[in-house]
Design a protein around this motif. Structure first.
Motif, PDB file in Angstrom:
ATOM      1  N   LEU A 143       0.836  -1.200   0.000  1.00 51.02           N
ATOM      2  CA  LEU A 143       0.000   0.000   0.000  1.00 51.02           C
ATOM      3  C   LEU A 143       0.874   1.254   0.000  1.00 51.02           C
ATOM      4  CD1 LEU A 143      -2.999   0.875   0.095  1.00 51.02           C
ATOM      5  CD2 LEU A 143      -2.795   0.909   2.585  1.00 51.02           C
ATOM      6  N   LYS A 144       1.915   1.252   0.829  1.00 51.81           N
ATOM      7  CA  LYS A 144       2.817   2.411   0.901  1.00 51.81           C
ATOM      8  C   LYS A 144       3.577   2.631  -0.406  1.00 51.81           C
ATOM      9  CE  LYS A 144       3.560   2.127   5.859  1.00 51.81           C
ATOM     10  NZ  LYS A 144       4.445   1.631   6.898  1.00 51.81           N
ATOM     11  N   THR A 145       3.902   1.556  -1.108  1.00 50.89           N
ATOM     12  CA  THR A 145       4.673   1.664  -2.352  1.00 50.89           C
ATOM     13  C   THR A 145       3.771   1.676  -3.583  1.00 50.89           C
ATOM     14  OG1 THR A 145       5.049  -0.742  -2.386  1.00 50.89           O
ATOM     15  CG2 THR A 145       6.756   0.640  -1.354  1.00 50.89           C
ATOM     16  N   LYS A 146       2.473   1.879  -3.361  1.00 50.96           N
ATOM     17  CA  LYS A 146       1.476   2.033  -4.424  1.00 50.96           C
ATOM     18  C   LYS A 146       1.329   0.800  -5.313  1.00 50.96           C
ATOM     19  CE  LYS A 146       2.043   6.997  -4.306  1.00 50.96           C
ATOM     20  NZ  LYS A 146       2.331   8.215  -5.003  1.00 50.96           N
ATOM     21  N   GLN A 147       1.584  -0.373  -4.727  1.00 50.76           N
ATOM     22  CA  GLN A 147       1.343  -1.643  -5.427  1.00 50.76           C
ATOM     23  C   GLN A 147      -0.031  -2.139  -4.966  1.00 50.76           C
ATOM     24  OE1 GLN A 147       4.687  -4.450  -5.120  1.00 50.76           O
ATOM     25  NE2 GLN A 147       5.933  -2.730  -4.404  1.00 50.76           N
ATOM     26  N   TYR A 148      -1.066  -1.482  -5.450  1.00 46.96           N
ATOM     27  CA  TYR A 148      -2.406  -1.676  -4.908  1.00 46.96           C
ATOM     28  C   TYR A 148      -2.957  -3.076  -5.154  1.00 46.96           C
ATOM     29  CZ  TYR A 148      -1.946   3.339  -4.509  1.00 46.96           C
ATOM     30  OH  TYR A 148      -1.489   4.589  -4.213  1.00 46.96           O
ATOM     31  N   SER A 149      -2.692  -3.658  -6.307  1.00 47.93           N
ATOM     32  CA  SER A 149      -3.235  -5.007  -6.554  1.00 47.93           C
ATOM     33  C   SER A 149      -2.617  -6.022  -5.592  1.00 47.93           C
ATOM     34  CB  SER A 149      -3.042  -5.432  -8.009  1.00 47.93           C
ATOM     35  OG  SER A 149      -1.675  -5.464  -8.344  1.00 47.93           O
ATOM     36  N   ARG A 150      -1.322  -5.899  -5.322  1.00 44.29           N
ATOM     37  CA  ARG A 150      -0.693  -6.795  -4.344  1.00 44.29           C
ATOM     38  C   ARG A 150      -1.248  -6.524  -2.948  1.00 44.29           C
ATOM     39  NH1 ARG A 150       5.223  -8.260  -4.510  1.00 44.29           N
ATOM     40  NH2 ARG A 150       4.486 -10.352  -4.817  1.00 44.29           N
ATOM     41  N   LEU A 169      -9.330  -4.729   7.196  1.00 44.05           N
ATOM     42  CA  LEU A 169     -10.529  -4.369   6.431  1.00 44.05           C
ATOM     43  C   LEU A 169     -10.473  -2.902   5.984  1.00 44.05           C
ATOM     44  CD1 LEU A 169     -13.189  -6.210   8.607  1.00 44.05           C
ATOM     45  CD2 LEU A 169     -12.714  -6.669   6.189  1.00 44.05           C
ATOM     46  N   TYR A 170     -10.084  -2.042   6.902  1.00 46.21           N
ATOM     47  CA  TYR A 170      -9.973  -0.615   6.564  1.00 46.21           C
ATOM     48  C   TYR A 170      -8.928  -0.404   5.467  1.00 46.21           C
ATOM     49  CZ  TYR A 170      -8.834   4.318   6.946  1.00 46.21           C
ATOM     50  OH  TYR A 170      -8.594   5.633   6.656  1.00 46.21           O
ATOM     51  N   ASN A 171      -7.753  -1.016   5.650  1.00 50.33           N
ATOM     52  CA  ASN A 171      -6.683  -0.838   4.669  1.00 50.33           C
ATOM     53  C   ASN A 171      -7.044  -1.453   3.318  1.00 50.33           C
ATOM     54  OD1 ASN A 171      -5.044   0.648   6.375  1.00 50.33           O
ATOM     55  ND2 ASN A 171      -4.003  -1.159   7.174  1.00 50.33           N
ATOM     56  N   LEU A 172      -7.802  -2.548   3.322  1.00 52.94           N
ATOM     57  CA  LEU A 172      -8.277  -3.124   2.067  1.00 52.94           C
ATOM     58  C   LEU A 172      -9.172  -2.115   1.352  1.00 52.94           C
ATOM     59  CD1 LEU A 172      -8.627  -5.482   0.099  1.00 52.94           C
ATOM     60  CD2 LEU A 172     -10.463  -6.342   1.587  1.00 52.94           C
ATOM     61  N   GLY A 173     -10.042  -1.473   2.110  1.00 52.47           N
ATOM     62  CA  GLY A 173     -10.887  -0.431   1.519  1.00 52.47           C
ATOM     63  C   GLY A 173     -10.062   0.699   0.931  1.00 52.47           C
ATOM     64  N   MET A 174      -9.009   1.084   1.637  1.00 49.86           N
ATOM     65  CA  MET A 174      -8.134   2.147   1.130  1.00 49.86           C
ATOM     66  C   MET A 174      -7.435   1.700  -0.163  1.00 49.86           C
ATOM     67  SD  MET A 174      -8.617   4.669   3.139  1.00 49.86           S
ATOM     68  CE  MET A 174      -7.292   5.772   2.694  1.00 49.86           C
ATOM     69  N   ALA A 175      -6.980   0.451  -0.200  1.00 55.29           N
ATOM     70  CA  ALA A 175      -6.305  -0.065  -1.397  1.00 55.29           C
ATOM     71  C   ALA A 175      -7.266  -0.063  -2.583  1.00 55.29           C
ATOM     72  CB  ALA A 175      -5.760  -1.474  -1.133  1.00 55.29           C
ATOM     73  N   TYR A 176      -8.524  -0.472  -2.347  1.00 56.24           N
ATOM     74  CA  TYR A 176      -9.528  -0.421  -3.420  1.00 56.24           C
ATOM     75  C   TYR A 176      -9.768   1.017  -3.860  1.00 56.24           C
ATOM     76  CZ  TYR A 176     -10.957  -5.348  -3.291  1.00 56.24           C
ATOM     77  OH  TYR A 176     -10.999  -6.711  -3.395  1.00 56.24           O
ATOM     78  N   MET A 177      -9.825   1.937  -2.905  1.00 55.42           N
ATOM     79  CA  MET A 177     -10.059   3.339  -3.245  1.00 55.42           C
ATOM     80  C   MET A 177      -8.917   3.885  -4.101  1.00 55.42           C
ATOM     81  SD  MET A 177     -10.631   6.665  -0.802  1.00 55.42           S
ATOM     82  CE  MET A 177      -8.903   6.848  -0.438  1.00 55.42           C
ATOM     83  N   PHE A 178      -7.668   3.607  -3.682  1.00 46.94           N
ATOM     84  CA  PHE A 178      -6.522   4.107  -4.438  1.00 46.94           C
ATOM     85  C   PHE A 178      -6.439   3.479  -5.833  1.00 46.94           C
ATOM     86  CE2 PHE A 178      -4.459   4.905  -0.119  1.00 46.94           C
ATOM     87  CZ  PHE A 178      -4.750   6.262  -0.150  1.00 46.94           C
TER      88      PHE A 178
END
Length: 187
Positions: A143-150, A169-178
């Motif tokens: 997430l920090k390195t913008k590898q959202y699919s991983r 769960l929250y961070n998964l939501g953030m990854a989907y948002m990004f």
């Protein structure tokens, strides 16, 4: 009155029990020092515990359990370079399990050495894919390195293992948002 010897809190009377004639620690007293070490940890005297681990390693330089414990303690107190040395010793001795690789990866992630951290997390997962913490650490790094699919893939693995993990769960939501998948982010 007992006088402490050095920073490790061993009393003067204890030295005759601990040292052999050559100054090394006798195997018999390894148990005694282990109990002192446990006491330091219970009392949260981590620096003293690190010092005692160093003393034990003078007589038992290849003891992987002491290296692991000293690595954990140094990581806890922020002495990352020494923790890295102990964890790398364990890797060289082929004594590193998934948790050790995860701990080392976490240090490199904190040091912002993302590639090294990622490699260690992937190796840790290869050794034991069932540790949710390793998947979570790899997901956080992704997430920090913008590898959202991983990140999405890894957070889903965390949630498979720990369905009530609110942070994942929250961070998964953030990854989907990004990654601009807003409907999944809302879920």
């Amino acid at each position: 009155v007992k006088q402490p010897l050095g920073a490790v809190g061993i009393n003067v009377e204890d030295i005759d029990r601990i040292e052999n004639d050559d100054g090394s620690i006798s195997k018999y007293d390894y148990g005694f020092l282990s109990r002192v070490l446990q006491d330091f940890i219970v009392k949260k005297k981590y620096k003293e515990a690190v010092g005692l681990c160093g003393l034990l390693l003078e007589s038992f330089p290849n003891d992987t359990q002491i290296h692991y414990l000293r690595g954990l303690l140094n990581q806890k107190i922020g002495n990352f370079e020494q923790a890295i040395k102990d964890y790398n010793f364990l890797i060289e001795q082929e004594a590193a399990d998934a948790q050790i690789l995860n701990n080392l990866g976490a240090i490199y992630a904190d040091k912002k050495e993302s590639e090294e951290a990622q490699d260690l997390f992937i190796k840790a997962i290869g050794r034991n894919p069932d540790i949710a913490e390793v998947h979570n650490n790899l997901a956080d790094l992704s997430l920090k390195t913008k590898q959202y699919s991983r990140a999405i893939e890894e957070y889903n693995k965390v949630i498979e293992k720990e369905p009530n993990n609110i942070e994942a769960l929250y961070n998964l939501g953030m990854a989907y948002m990004f990654s601009k998948d807003y409907s999944k982010a809302r879920e």
